[in-house]
Enzyme design. Structure first.
Site, PDB file in Angstrom:
ATOM      1  N   ILE A   3       2.906   5.710  -4.794  1.00  0.00           N
ATOM      2  CA  ILE A   3       2.576   4.534  -3.984  1.00  0.00           C
ATOM      3  C   ILE A   3       1.112   4.492  -3.580  1.00  0.00           C
ATOM      4  O   ILE A   3       0.602   3.455  -3.202  1.00  0.00           O
ATOM      5  CB  ILE A   3       3.445   4.400  -2.705  1.00  0.00           C
ATOM      6  CG1 ILE A   3       3.321   5.657  -1.841  1.00  0.00           C
ATOM      7  CG2 ILE A   3       4.893   4.089  -3.036  1.00  0.00           C
ATOM      8  CD1 ILE A   3       3.605   5.381  -0.380  1.00  0.00           C
ATOM      9  N   LYS A   4       0.452   5.636  -3.644  1.00  0.00           N
ATOM     10  CA  LYS A   4      -0.942   5.644  -3.205  1.00  0.00           C
ATOM     11  C   LYS A   4      -1.668   6.838  -3.804  1.00  0.00           C
ATOM     12  O   LYS A   4      -1.108   7.919  -3.932  1.00  0.00           O
ATOM     13  CB  LYS A   4      -0.969   5.770  -1.670  1.00  0.00           C
ATOM     14  CG  LYS A   4      -2.248   5.322  -1.038  1.00  0.00           C
ATOM     15  CD  LYS A   4      -2.175   3.880  -0.603  1.00  0.00           C
ATOM     16  CE  LYS A   4      -3.544   3.279  -0.454  1.00  0.00           C
ATOM     17  NZ  LYS A   4      -3.471   1.830  -0.246  1.00  0.00           N
ATOM     18  N   ALA A   7      -7.734  10.403  -1.464  1.00  0.00           N
ATOM     19  CA  ALA A   7      -8.855  11.160  -2.010  1.00  0.00           C
ATOM     20  C   ALA A   7      -8.396  12.562  -2.401  1.00  0.00           C
ATOM     21  O   ALA A   7      -8.876  13.140  -3.359  1.00  0.00           O
ATOM     22  CB  ALA A   7      -9.974  11.244  -0.998  1.00  0.00           C
ATOM     23  N   GLU A   8      -7.438  13.079  -1.643  1.00  0.00           N
ATOM     24  CA  GLU A   8      -7.005  14.444  -1.902  1.00  0.00           C
ATOM     25  C   GLU A   8      -5.679  14.504  -2.637  1.00  0.00           C
ATOM     26  O   GLU A   8      -5.449  15.405  -3.422  1.00  0.00           O
ATOM     27  CB  GLU A   8      -6.812  15.191  -0.576  1.00  0.00           C
ATOM     28  CG  GLU A   8      -8.082  15.540   0.134  1.00  0.00           C
ATOM     29  CD  GLU A   8      -7.771  16.425   1.324  1.00  0.00           C
ATOM     30  OE1 GLU A   8      -7.283  17.543   1.103  1.00  0.00           O
ATOM     31  OE2 GLU A   8      -7.987  15.985   2.456  1.00  0.00           O
ATOM     32  N   ALA A   9      -4.822  13.567  -2.301  1.00  0.00           N
ATOM     33  CA  ALA A   9      -3.438  13.706  -2.731  1.00  0.00           C
ATOM     34  C   ALA A   9      -2.907  12.457  -3.406  1.00  0.00           C
ATOM     35  O   ALA A   9      -3.424  11.356  -3.202  1.00  0.00           O
ATOM     36  CB  ALA A   9      -2.569  14.026  -1.513  1.00  0.00           C
ATOM     37  N   LYS A  20      14.944   8.546   1.958  1.00  0.00           N
ATOM     38  CA  LYS A  20      13.657   8.160   1.383  1.00  0.00           C
ATOM     39  C   LYS A  20      12.593   9.044   2.000  1.00  0.00           C
ATOM     40  O   LYS A  20      12.495   9.146   3.224  1.00  0.00           O
ATOM     41  CB  LYS A  20      13.349   6.716   1.783  1.00  0.00           C
ATOM     42  CG  LYS A  20      13.647   5.682   0.725  1.00  0.00           C
ATOM     43  CD  LYS A  20      13.009   4.420   1.249  1.00  0.00           C
ATOM     44  CE  LYS A  20      13.124   3.230   0.355  1.00  0.00           C
ATOM     45  NZ  LYS A  20      12.467   2.083   1.040  1.00  0.00           N
ATOM     46  N   ASP A 120     -10.110  14.083  10.505  1.00  0.00           N
ATOM     47  CA  ASP A 120     -10.344  12.974   9.563  1.00  0.00           C
ATOM     48  C   ASP A 120      -9.867  11.668  10.189  1.00  0.00           C
ATOM     49  O   ASP A 120      -9.042  10.948   9.616  1.00  0.00           O
ATOM     50  CB  ASP A 120      -9.622  13.251   8.230  1.00  0.00           C
ATOM     51  CG  ASP A 120     -10.033  12.269   7.126  1.00  0.00           C
ATOM     52  OD1 ASP A 120     -11.020  11.527   7.313  1.00  0.00           O
ATOM     53  OD2 ASP A 120      -9.369  12.244   6.078  1.00  0.00           O
TER      54      ASP A 120
HETATM   55  N1  LIG Z   1       4.291   9.639   5.816  1.00  0.00           N
HETATM   56  C1  LIG Z   1       3.764   8.521   5.316  1.00  0.00           C
HETATM   57  N2  LIG Z   1       4.417   7.350   5.451  1.00  0.00           N
HETATM   58  C2  LIG Z   1       3.895   6.224   4.939  1.00  0.00           C
HETATM   59  N3  LIG Z   1       2.732   6.144   4.290  1.00  0.00           N
HETATM   60  C3  LIG Z   1       2.026   7.263   4.120  1.00  0.00           C
HETATM   61  C4  LIG Z   1       2.497   8.525   4.625  1.00  0.00           C
HETATM   62  N4  LIG Z   1       1.609   9.459   4.322  1.00  0.00           N
HETATM   63  C5  LIG Z   1       0.620   8.835   3.654  1.00  0.00           C
HETATM   64  N5  LIG Z   1       0.855   7.520   3.535  1.00  0.00           N
HETATM   65  C6  LIG Z   1      -0.009   6.519   2.862  1.00  0.00           C
HETATM   66  O1  LIG Z   1      -0.814   7.149   1.884  1.00  0.00           O
HETATM   67  C7  LIG Z   1      -2.188   7.052   2.195  1.00  0.00           C
HETATM   68  C8  LIG Z   1      -2.905   8.363   1.855  1.00  0.00           C
HETATM   69  O2  LIG Z   1      -2.280   9.420   2.546  1.00  0.00           O
HETATM   70  P1  LIG Z   1      -3.121  10.623   3.137  1.00  0.00           P
HETATM   71  O3  LIG Z   1      -4.173  10.069   4.024  1.00  0.00           O
HETATM   72  O4  LIG Z   1      -2.196  11.578   3.754  1.00  0.00           O
HETATM   73  O5  LIG Z   1      -3.739  11.197   1.788  1.00  0.00           O
HETATM   74  P2  LIG Z   1      -5.140  11.864   1.502  1.00  0.00           P
HETATM   75  O6  LIG Z   1      -5.283  11.975   0.031  1.00  0.00           O
HETATM   76  O7  LIG Z   1      -5.270  13.097   2.305  1.00  0.00           O
HETATM   77  O8  LIG Z   1      -6.088  10.778   2.058  1.00  0.00           O
HETATM   78  P3  LIG Z   1      -7.671  10.689   2.241  1.00  0.00           P
HETATM   79  O9  LIG Z   1      -8.054   9.681   1.206  1.00  0.00           O
HETATM   80  O10 LIG Z   1      -7.799  10.154   3.633  1.00  0.00           O
HETATM   81  O11 LIG Z   1      -8.235  12.048   2.057  1.00  0.00           O
HETATM   82  C9  LIG Z   1      -2.239   6.689   3.672  1.00  0.00           C
HETATM   83  O12 LIG Z   1      -3.410   5.925   3.960  1.00  0.00           O
HETATM   84  C10 LIG Z   1      -0.968   5.886   3.840  1.00  0.00           C
HETATM   85  O13 LIG Z   1      -1.200   4.552   3.432  1.00  0.00           O
HETATM   86 MG   LIG Z   2      -5.974   9.711   4.352  1.00  0.00          MG
END
Ligand SMILES: Nc1ncnc2c1ncn2[C@@H]1O[C@H](COP(=O)(O)OP(=O)(O)OP(=O)(O)O)[C@@H](O)[C@H]1O
Ligand SMILES: [Mg+2]
Ligand SMILES: Nc1ncnc2c1ncn2[C@@H]1O[C@H](COP(=O)(O)OP(=O)(O)OP(=O)(O)O)[C@@H](O)[C@H]1O
Lengths: 214, 338
Positions: A3-4, A7-9, A20, A120
């Protein structure tokens, strides 16, 4: 289902034992040499799970952690349904920007009171769900009561407002500081704000002059 | 020549470089000549000595530029200078030359922000339209994107810059100035990774702990090639990580790497990888124009002047601490918001 891509994950929304769940997998970074990369991803996976648990115990809304797999640098957590603060604030028709930021300030104050640094703070790491604000993405966080770290935390959210929400910067940041003050008290809030200004000045103006002359 | 052609002579003198560029509204960069002050091995740039160097070099750089230009001097329509940010004495030297030229030619004087000049020339040369910009040099380590008439800063260094980190380390190791290229060529021969502190804070980086640790390892007689390699790996990974975070956040479709350190091949590789990961096009300023130069000022001045911005000679004070995000940009017409 992916779903997304953060930057890290990579974030997947999957069925997990009948519920879910969000699966957050910190992906290997090709640009980083292997040793460095593995260490960083593992440390942050552990940190994130630990800090979310601690934040939850002091009542900060954040996703319940269901499981963690250190080998796969993966966290399985509750799916928070809602809209990110990033999108909420940039909705022109949304009028309660200052109130929302006041609540964010309160959450940050509560975190700091509990000796937690988020690390962050940005509007994409906060989700508004059923009138509550959830904090996500604690991987860069720490346990600390240092003024410096608190100052950096506020600096990060200040800059998120200045860059991504510049049209509403003043009302947002003023609201946030009021909420923060409400939680940490007048004195502490003043000290943290002073430190924030010091940090800003440090990076911006002096680096070149000092070092070039040295 | 076309009646609509507009020509600007730009002067760069924010730090180590005294440069003259001449740019045309129709044909881009026409001329770019510079002279770079090099401090002795083991020493940093001393602002007054840099200014002294600029004073001495200015006449021959100007003569060379005009010779290469080859047209009549009165075909120049404006004179521009880097008003800041930078070292006070160096800036003042450039400003003095610019005032004199503008007065003598009886042409308007145009002030240019040096960081914006890095970005604008790189945009011209690469074709990037609406990028996330990563500006890495001796004076900046800044991640920025344009929105609502300004460059908005998403991340930056909280202490020293990337260029400074490399230069100071190189100085300690008695390498030739500038330090970046010296560290780069040694790093290519390094093999062993030596652990050094990796510090990112959101979209920000902090290099001072890294510098201290690297200097200490230098004194402990670690292999210099391995140290250069490790220093680059850690520092550049920090920049790549924070850039990727800003890219995921802004969802830009272009990434533009600019500034003196952009010449580094390892850094280019890392940034191109994060761009690719997020389906963004990667652009990097051509090496010849990555460091400070007059062409940056001349080209940007054309855009500044087209927006009706000039400064009176008697009011043309330099601004050593002028911040990128304090400048209103009337000329960029990107239809974007974040
Ligand atoms: N538990 C959750 N429930 C719903 N959406 C989530 C959840 N965790 C993450 N997301 C969605 O995924 C996106 C990225 O998650 P997260 O910030 O944890 O990842 P990241 O790779 O560490 O991000 P960053 O780009 O800030 O380093 C969030 O902005 C949010 O839209
Ligand atoms: Mg994030
Ligand atoms: N190949 C390279 N690898 C790494 N660093 C490099 C390389 N080439 C040049 N540099 C570094 O670039 C810096 C100079 O960049 P530039 O001329 O753009 O900046 P500046 O005038 O110091 O700063 P600013 O332009 O922000 O005012 C120096 O720190 C130098 O060591």
């Amino acid at each position: 289902m992916l779903i997304k891509k953060g930057a890290e994950a990579n974030l997947y929304l999957e069925e997990w034992h009948g519920i879910k769940a969000i699966i957050k997998k910190r992906m290997p970074k090709k640009y980083r040499i292997y040793e460095l990369d593995t260490k960083i991803r593992q440390t942050r996976t552990v940190r994130e799970a630990q800090l979310i648990r601690n934040a939850k115990t002091v009542g900060i809304p954040s996703p319940i952690i269901y499981a963690i797999d250190l080998e796969k640098t993966t966290i399985i957590m509750k799916h928070i349904e809602g809209t990110r603060v990033k999108e909420v604030l940039n909705t022109p028709t949304f009028e309660k920007k200052q109130e929302l930021c006041y609540q964010i300030g309160q959450l940050i104050g509560q975190l700091h009171n509990a000796g937690i640094i988020h690390g962050d703070l940005t509007t994409s790491n906060m989700i508004v769900s059923k009138n509550r604000i959830y904090l996500l993405d604690f991987g860069l966080g720490d346990h600390s009561i240092d003024l410096e770290e608190r100052g950096v935390d506020l600096l990060l959210i200040k800059r998120a407002f200045q860059s991504a929400h510049y049209q509403y910067f003043k009302q947002c940041f003023d609201g946030l500081i009021k909420g923060y003050k409400q939680e940490v008290g007048e004195e502490m809030s003043k000290e943290v704000m002073k430190r924030l200004r010091d940090i800003e000045r440090r990076g911006r103006y002096t680096s070149r002059g000092e070092l070039h002359e040295g | 020549m076309m009646a609509s052609e507009f020509i600007c002579l730009g002067i760069e003198s924010t730090a180590h470089t005294f440069g003259i560029g001449i740019a045309s509204s129709e044909n881009g960069v026409l001329v770019d000549v510079k002279s770079v002050y090099k401090p002795p091995i083991g020493a940093g740039i001393h602002p007054r000595e840099a200014a002294q160097h600029h004073c001495e070099e200015a006449p021959s750089v100007i003569n060379q530029a005009l010779k290469e230009f080859g047209r009549k001097i009165d075909s120049i329509d404006t004179v521009a200078f880097s008003m800041g940010p930078g070292l006070g004495p160096a800036l003042r030297t450039g400003a003095t030359v610019a005032r004199a030229l503008a007065t003598w030619l009886n042409k308007p004087l145009v002030p240019v922000h040096h960081a914006i000049a890095h970005i604008e020339l790189a945009s011209l040369l690469t074709g990037a339209k609406d990028p996330l910009v990563i500006l890495v040099s001796g004076g900046h380590t800044t991640i920025t994107a344009y929105a609502g008439r300004r460059w908005r800063v998403f991340g930056e260094t909280e202490d020293i810059t990337l260029g400074n980190l490399l230069d100071v380390f190189a100085r300690e190791a008695s390498l030739l100035s500038p330090g970046g290229p010296a560290v780069e060529s040694l790093a290519k021969k390094g093999e062993k990774f030596i652990d050094l502190p990796y510090v990112v804070k959101g979209n920000d980086v902090s290099f001072s702990g890294l510098l201290t640790a690297a200097k200490k390892k230098l004194q402990m007689n670690y292999d210099l090639k391995d140290l250069c390699h490790s220093l680059q790996e850690v520092a550049f990974s920090m920049v790549a990580e924070t850039s990727e975070r800003a890219l995921a956040f802004t969802e830009k479709k272009e990434v533009l790497l600019v500034g003196g350190v952009a010449a580094n091949e390892r850094l280019q590789q890392m940034i191109s990888e994060i761009a690719c990961e997020h389906n963004a096009n990667f652009y990097v300023v051509p090496k010849r124009y990555s460091g400070d130069c007059g062409a940056q000022i001349a080209w940007t001045a054309l855009l500044v002047h087209r927006s009706g911005i000039e400064v009176k000679v008697e009011k043309s004070y330099v601004k050593p601490k002028w911040r990128l995000d304090q400048v209103t940009i009337p000329w960029r017409d990107v239809q974007n918001c974040l």
